[in-house]
Design an enzyme around this catalytic site. Structure first.
Site, PDB file in Angstrom:
ATOM      1  N   SER A  18       0.841  -1.199   0.000  1.00 26.22           N
ATOM      2  CA  SER A  18       0.000   0.000   0.000  1.00 26.22           C
ATOM      3  C   SER A  18       0.871   1.242   0.000  1.00 26.22           C
ATOM      4  CB  SER A  18      -0.940   0.013   1.216  1.00 26.22           C
ATOM      5  OG  SER A  18      -0.194   0.170   2.416  1.00 26.22           O
ATOM      6  N   ILE A  20       3.100   4.520  -0.314  1.00 27.51           N
ATOM      7  CA  ILE A  20       4.304   4.905  -1.047  1.00 27.51           C
ATOM      8  C   ILE A  20       4.978   3.693  -1.673  1.00 27.51           C
ATOM      9  CG2 ILE A  20       6.634   5.825  -0.738  1.00 27.51           C
ATOM     10  CD1 ILE A  20       5.337   7.579   1.564  1.00 27.51           C
ATOM     11  N   SER A 144      10.869  10.131   7.971  1.00 23.84           N
ATOM     12  CA  SER A 144       9.733  11.036   8.147  1.00 23.84           C
ATOM     13  C   SER A 144      10.261  12.355   8.681  1.00 23.84           C
ATOM     14  CB  SER A 144       8.729  10.441   9.138  1.00 23.84           C
ATOM     15  OG  SER A 144       7.746  11.391   9.513  1.00 23.84           O
ATOM     16  N   TYR A 157       5.956   6.326  17.164  1.00 21.98           N
ATOM     17  CA  TYR A 157       6.370   6.529  15.771  1.00 21.98           C
ATOM     18  C   TYR A 157       7.486   7.569  15.687  1.00 21.98           C
ATOM     19  CZ  TYR A 157       5.855   7.443  10.741  1.00 21.98           C
ATOM     20  OH  TYR A 157       6.082   7.607   9.388  1.00 21.98           O
TER      21      TYR A 157
END
Length: 338
Positions: A18, A20, A144, A157
């Site tokens: 799913s 990217i 990120s 995260y």
């Protein structure tokens, strides 16, 4: 450092069912690369491989949980067994928990670290020997902007992505010391419209969202394709990500204040969602095996990414962004008066 043209590469893409990773697999295959795709979702991988074959591309799939080293090892082994070598490793898999820190259990925190940090470590461990044997290659890790600036309600995260950044910095210098031909890239997306916000475990009582604006997954894939041919240390995707990066360097306390104002309400939708709703913390959610998430109406274009992929023109846009950031800081200092 030279890297092969994409059409001559064998590329492993981890987290490909799913978001990217899925679009990256399709785009690499369209450009002529042979791809090995991996994720936990067997059905998602099957549909992806079928789509690649329909496009005339070459692909094979390996179902794997990246928190298990032996399963990650199997991805690299499959690439070499099927296509004879490995040229580029793209690691995109991640999971998250949306909750105040005090509501996150030790097991949940550990699981996010195992997938989102240790999975990336395992990926580099298994890919690096094959890349070194070829004398060149690319390790491309999807980090990120949370690896630069942590957000509230996402402590596991943010912690994992900060860990990814530390790991890659250490590895990069070791490879430079060796004179290695392996490129190590950290791609740092801003908020991207993928199923990540559908998949995360939420204890907010509602479906989570990124703090708008969003960017399309294709922008991140553009960066992946670019860095697969052009050795690049860091690639921030999204104009807002670049502004955040500068603000964090200039005044972390200012970013703290901004997040106190926007970081809580800004991560909540009005759609009720319980902690018992399907999420991908431990198991894949097949219905989310698609590229885009649910926030296409909040996406905007990004100008600076094009210049980053055309660095001869990059200094001009860097000056423009810098001027915009200074103007923003001046506006903040004057209390928002114009």
């Amino acid at each position: 450092m030279q890297l092969k043209p994409i059409a001559q590469q064998v590329v492993a893409i981890v987290g490909a069912s799913s978001g990217i990773g899925r679009e990256a697999a399709l785009r690499f295959a369209q450009r002529g690369a042979k791809v090995v795709v991996s994720a936990r979702s067997e059905s998602g991988l099957a549909s992806l491989v079928n789509e690649i074959h329909q496009l005339g591309g070459e692909a094979t799939a390996v179902t794997a949980d990246v928190s298990v080293f032996e399963q990650v090892q199997a991805i690299a082994d499959k690439a070499v067994a099927t296509y004879g070598r490995l040229d580029t490793w793209v690691h995109s898999s991640a999971t998250g928990v949306f909750a105040p820190f005090e509501q996150v259990t030790p097991e949940e925190f550990n699981r996010v670290i195992d997938v989102t940090l240790m999975g990336q470590v395992y990926g580099a461990m298994v890919a690096l020997p094959h890349l070194k044997r070829e004398g060149q290659g690319a390790l491309i890790h999807i980090s990120s902007m949370e690896g630069r600036r942590a957000l509230p309600l996402q402590s596991p995260y943010s912690c994992a992505k900060h860990g990814v950044e530390g790991f890659l910095e250490s590895l990069r210098v070791e490879l430079q010391h060796e004179g290695s031909g392996v490129s190590v890239t950290s791609i740092k997306p801003a908020v991207i419209n993928t199923p990540f916000y559908n998949n995360g475990l939420t204890k907010l009582g509602v479906k989570p969202t990124g703090i708008p604006p969003y960017y399309e997954p294709s922008l991140v894939v553009d960066a992946i394709l670019y860095t697969a041919e052009h050795p690049t240390r860091d690639f921030i995707v999204g104009d807002v990500g670049k502004v955040l990066d500068v603000l964090q360097r200039v005044s972390p306390s200012l970013v703290d204040s901004l997040l106190v104002l926007t970081g809580f309400k800004g991560q909540k939708t009005d759609e009720l969602k319980s902690a018992d709703a399907p999420n991908n913390l431990y198991e894949p959610v097949a219905e989310h095996d698609r590229i885009e998430g649910d926030f296409g109406n909040l996406t905007i274009p990004s100008v600076t990414d094009w210049f980053d992929r055309h660095p001869a023109l990059g200094w001009g846009v860097a000056g423009t962004v810098g001027a915009a950031v200074l103007a923003l800081l001046a506006n903040q200092a004057s209390g928002g008066k114009s």
